[in-house]
Design a protein around this motif. Structure first.
Motif, mmCIF file in Angstrom:
data_model
loop_
_atom_site.group_PDB
_atom_site.id
_atom_site.type_symbol
_atom_site.label_atom_id
_atom_site.label_comp_id
_atom_site.label_asym_id
_atom_site.label_seq_id
_atom_site.Cartn_x
_atom_site.Cartn_y
_atom_site.Cartn_z
ATOM 1 N N ALA A 159 -12.320 -5.851 -2.217
ATOM 2 C CA ALA A 159 -12.757 -4.325 -2.536
ATOM 3 C C ALA A 159 -13.073 -3.671 -1.555
ATOM 4 O O ALA A 159 -13.914 -4.203 -0.685
ATOM 5 C CB ALA A 159 -13.775 -4.624 -3.735
ATOM 6 N N LEU A 160 -12.261 -2.533 -1.370
ATOM 7 C CA LEU A 160 -12.663 -1.777 -0.263
ATOM 8 C C LEU A 160 -12.994 -0.479 -0.699
ATOM 9 O O LEU A 160 -12.804 -0.021 -1.723
ATOM 10 C CB LEU A 160 -11.041 -1.530 0.541
ATOM 11 N N ARG A 161 -13.882 0.300 0.283
ATOM 12 C CA ARG A 161 -14.077 1.374 0.129
ATOM 13 C C ARG A 161 -13.129 2.562 0.622
ATOM 14 O O ARG A 161 -12.296 1.859 1.321
ATOM 15 C CB ARG A 161 -15.633 1.810 1.112
ATOM 16 N N VAL A 162 -13.090 3.640 0.128
ATOM 17 C CA VAL A 162 -11.847 4.198 0.480
ATOM 18 C C VAL A 162 -11.904 4.745 1.977
ATOM 19 O O VAL A 162 -10.827 4.645 2.484
ATOM 20 C CB VAL A 162 -12.092 5.919 -0.317
ATOM 21 N N SER A 163 -12.904 4.771 2.628
ATOM 22 C CA SER A 163 -12.972 4.964 3.958
ATOM 23 C C SER A 163 -12.233 3.751 4.856
ATOM 24 O O SER A 163 -11.591 4.000 5.570
ATOM 25 C CB SER A 163 -14.215 5.145 4.590
ATOM 26 N N GLU A 164 -12.585 2.730 4.215
ATOM 27 C CA GLU A 164 -11.924 1.452 4.993
ATOM 28 C C GLU A 164 -10.519 1.420 4.698
ATOM 29 O O GLU A 164 -9.747 1.091 5.480
ATOM 30 C CB GLU A 164 -12.532 0.165 4.350
ATOM 31 N N ALA A 165 -9.956 1.808 3.406
ATOM 32 C CA ALA A 165 -8.713 1.705 3.248
ATOM 33 C C ALA A 165 -7.890 2.614 3.926
ATOM 34 O O ALA A 165 -6.850 2.527 4.537
ATOM 35 C CB ALA A 165 -8.404 1.887 1.548
ATOM 36 N N LEU A 166 -8.589 3.999 4.100
ATOM 37 C CA LEU A 166 -7.658 4.885 4.999
ATOM 38 C C LEU A 166 -7.908 4.591 6.466
ATOM 39 O O LEU A 166 -7.081 5.151 7.058
ATOM 40 C CB LEU A 166 -8.632 6.317 4.999
ATOM 41 N N SER A 167 -8.688 3.529 7.143
ATOM 42 C CA SER A 167 -8.404 3.192 8.246
ATOM 43 C C SER A 167 -7.397 2.082 8.488
ATOM 44 O O SER A 167 -6.954 1.500 9.592
ATOM 45 C CB SER A 167 -9.844 2.567 8.853
ATOM 46 N N GLY A 168 -6.973 1.488 7.414
ATOM 47 C CA GLY A 168 -5.829 0.611 7.426
ATOM 48 C C GLY A 168 -6.270 -0.837 7.283
ATOM 49 O O GLY A 168 -5.678 -1.845 7.453
ATOM 50 N N ALA A 169 -7.635 -0.948 6.948
ATOM 51 C CA ALA A 169 -8.197 -2.518 6.659
ATOM 52 C C ALA A 169 -7.287 -3.041 5.590
ATOM 53 O O ALA A 169 -7.318 -2.460 4.792
ATOM 54 C CB ALA A 169 -9.677 -2.437 6.454
ATOM 55 N N GLU A 170 -7.094 -4.223 5.743
ATOM 56 C CA GLU A 170 -6.265 -4.951 4.939
ATOM 57 C C GLU A 170 -4.954 -4.306 4.744
ATOM 58 O O GLU A 170 -4.311 -4.533 3.379
ATOM 59 C CB GLU A 170 -7.360 -5.329 3.392
ATOM 60 N N SER A 203 -15.860 9.062 2.277
ATOM 61 C CA SER A 203 -15.361 9.983 3.233
ATOM 62 C C SER A 203 -14.930 11.308 2.600
ATOM 63 O O SER A 203 -14.856 11.314 1.293
ATOM 64 C CB SER A 203 -14.172 9.319 4.094
ATOM 65 N N LEU A 204 -14.638 12.223 3.434
ATOM 66 C CA LEU A 204 -14.067 13.495 2.689
ATOM 67 C C LEU A 204 -12.798 13.119 2.261
ATOM 68 O O LEU A 204 -12.298 13.733 1.176
ATOM 69 C CB LEU A 204 -14.356 14.657 3.615
ATOM 70 N N CYS A 235 -19.609 12.855 11.941
ATOM 71 C CA CYS A 235 -19.343 13.270 10.626
ATOM 72 C C CYS A 235 -18.178 14.597 11.063
ATOM 73 O O CYS A 235 -18.552 15.790 10.600
ATOM 74 C CB CYS A 235 -20.658 14.072 9.919
ATOM 75 N N ALA A 236 -17.289 14.155 11.835
ATOM 76 C CA ALA A 236 -16.515 15.363 12.326
ATOM 77 C C ALA A 236 -15.644 15.846 11.297
ATOM 78 O O ALA A 236 -15.669 17.296 11.179
ATOM 79 C CB ALA A 236 -15.529 14.453 13.292
ATOM 80 N N GLU A 237 -15.202 15.061 10.130
ATOM 81 C CA GLU A 237 -14.349 15.855 9.097
ATOM 82 C C GLU A 237 -15.179 16.697 8.238
ATOM 83 O O GLU A 237 -14.866 17.889 7.835
ATOM 84 C CB GLU A 237 -13.707 14.700 8.393
ATOM 85 N N ALA A 259 -17.543 20.030 -0.747
ATOM 86 C CA ALA A 259 -18.567 20.768 0.042
ATOM 87 C C ALA A 259 -19.889 20.016 0.080
ATOM 88 O O ALA A 259 -20.516 19.771 0.949
ATOM 89 C CB ALA A 259 -18.779 22.151 -0.280
ATOM 90 N N PHE A 260 -20.288 19.811 -1.323
ATOM 91 C CA PHE A 260 -21.679 19.236 -1.554
ATOM 92 C C PHE A 260 -21.620 17.385 -0.946
ATOM 93 O O PHE A 260 -22.582 17.293 -0.443
ATOM 94 C CB PHE A 260 -22.396 19.234 -2.864
ATOM 95 N N SER A 261 -20.669 16.839 -1.268
ATOM 96 C CA SER A 261 -20.480 15.281 -0.960
ATOM 97 C C SER A 261 -20.449 15.325 0.559
ATOM 98 O O SER A 261 -21.329 14.470 1.221
ATOM 99 C CB SER A 261 -19.424 14.888 -1.378
ATOM 100 N N SER A 262 -19.926 16.425 1.299
ATOM 101 C CA SER A 262 -19.784 16.397 2.548
ATOM 102 C C SER A 262 -21.171 16.715 3.175
ATOM 103 O O SER A 262 -21.729 16.125 4.164
ATOM 104 C CB SER A 262 -18.881 17.658 3.340
#
Length: 486
Positions: A37-48, A78-79, A300-302, A160-163
């Motif tokens: 089970a991965l968070r979206v931010s982890e998947a976007l980083s290429g984990a697993e 993540s955004l 929080c650059a993005e 916007a608000f989640s950011s």
């Protein structure tokens, strides 16, 4: 059609298998680990990468095609959303924007340039459906902060608000990190108090509610209120700890619905013992502001880019200017001279002895190059009883300081505290508060030291670095006059 019911859609490995709606046909992986089970931010980083994984979140967009189905799934980590690519066999009318899903499949490199990785799905479980007709946020529309403010229970679903909430969380971490690195001890000051620190009288009184209190009996035996500041409690602690701070909710019963005011807001407050001058306080204020701002920009650059490009275009230049320059210092008298010589028409007077209004504060900031400035040594009569007397007659000022920032005006307010027992007692007697604050006088009788402190409005800090005009757009659940919807 749109009812709360889970549904699983999957593709079978056997060509003989057929897809039956409402039936779960899962691929059997013998001797294979349960999908990670991965968070979206982890998947976007290429984990697993290349592994069988599971992602849970909400659909931000759905694009069915003849052969394939494309979803963008976001879980708030993540955004950016994770693109899910599935066979058109997995398409379903319940896969709509806002629906909650659990997607299992293989994480692969994406052939598309927009994002490096995508999830090749073999199973989609619809956890909770969402009727796109009734859902107030449409995928192809850019909604203003004014619009999403109408939906306090749903606005966290927008980009916007989640950011904003991720930025707020990271800014909170940054504040705590600064104080920890600089030797401050965190104090949990009480929310319920029997004192009025500001002396303004804009208090929410706490009373026992219900049929058991028909006689109006006071629960605490004395009048009790929601706190307007943790300062006086920090002063108690500054008699044993040289550096203390608190960070929590404060309350002001101000009957205002303006863009600047909330009934419940968060304050960062610090108290420093063994101070020598106001410079001891201004250094902490400036260093904390810089440290927190740089931390948020780095982590929080993005999310910051989203605001600076689409919500408040051009504000990034203002933020960068804040960090390049040291904060200049003006005395109150110098500030009054600048205002008096200005050709601008002000709604409020600018005579010596007048309190600076927001219009004055914003003008002074622009006059000094649109960067943060300190204003020190305010008229003694404008400040509360605890502000240190400069004994500088005939002007008679207090050792107080405000930090003014672009777009907001006052961000921080502080002072050296009156540690001289005779002067403090005389001030309290003059105000008729000697009995009420007898404990405060005790602090000066037993091992008192020169000390001072300040408070920073956390929401105003966020307004400053984001460029957001309305304070109600930088807090999850704004409370203000005639509005407490949740």
């Amino acid at each position: 059609m749109f009812q709360s019911a889970a549904k699983t859609l999957s593709v079978a490995t056997s060509t003989a298998a057929t897809l039956t709606r409402g039936t779960s046909l899962s691929i059997r992986h013998y001797c294979q680990k349960t999908p990670a089970a991965l968070r979206v931010s982890e998947a976007l980083s290429g984990a697993e990468l290349g592994a069988n994984i599971k992602v849970q979140g909400w659909i931000r967009s759905a694009r069915p095609q003849k052969a394939n189905l494309f979803l963008h799934v976001n879980d708030g980590s993540s955004l950016q959303s994770l693109q899910v690519v599935a066979s058109s066999e997995l398409d379903d009318q319940l896969l709509t924007v806002g629906s909650a899903v659990e997607v299992t499949g293989t994480l692969r490199k994406s052939p598309r340039q927009k994002q490096p990785f995508e999830l090749e799905a073999d199973r989609i479980h619809i956890v909770g459906d969402c009727n796109p007709v009734d859902f107030p946020f449409k995928i192809k529309e850019r909604h203003s902060l004014d619009y999403i403010r109408q939906f306090p229970h749903l606005r966290c679903r927008t980009n916007a608000f989640s950011s904003l909430l991720r930025i707020r969380s990271e800014a909170t971490t940054a504040v705590h990190s600064y104080f920890k690195k600089n030797g401050f001890v965190q104090i949990h000051t009480p929310v319920i108090t029997s004192n009025d620190c500001e002396g303004a009288g804009e208090l929410f009184q706490v009373e026992l509610y219900g049929p058991k209190n028909e006689d109006g009996e006071k629960f605490f035996s004395v009048p009790a209120f929601l706190t307007v500041s943790g300062q006086l409690h920090l002063e108690v602690m500054s008699g044993a700890f040289s550096r203390v701070y608190t960070f929590g909710p404060t309350f002001r019963a101000e009957n205002s619905q303006s863009r600047r005011h909330l009934a419940e807001f968060y304050m960062v407050e610090a108290e420093v013992s063994f101070t020598q001058s106001l410079e001891d306080l201004t250094k902490v204020m400036e260093d904390m502001f810089r440290s927190a701002t740089e931390h948020v920009l780095a982590h929080c650059a993005e999310d910051m880019d989203l605001f600076h490009k689409h919500v408040t275009p051009g504000h990034r230049d203002t933020v960068e200017a804040l960090l390049k320059n040291r904060f200049p210092v003006l005395t109150y008298s110098e500030a009054i001279d600048i205002l008096s010589q200005s050709s601008q028409k002000f709604a409020f007077p600018t005579d010596w002895g007048c309190d600076l209004q927001t219009e004055h504060e914003k003008y002074l900031v622009k006059h000094c190059g649109n960067i943060p400035i300190f204003v020190t040594d305010y008229p003694y009569d404008l400040k509360p009883f605890y502000a240190r007397d400069n004994l500088d007659h005939p002007e008679h000022t207090a050792a107080a300081v405000d930090l003014l920032v672009p777009g907001v005006g006052e961000l921080c307010g502080g002072s050296l505290r009156e540690e001289r027992l005779d002067l403090l007692r005389a001030r309290l007697e003059e105000a008729g508060l000697e009995d009420t604050y007898s404990w405060y006088l005790d602090l000066r009788r037993f091992g008192s030291v020169p000390h001072g402190g300040f408070g920073m409005g956390f929401e105003r800090f966020l307004q400053c670095i984001l460029g957001v005009d309305n304070i109600k757009d930088v807090i999850a659940f704004p409370r203000f006059s005639h509005s407490c919807p949740l």
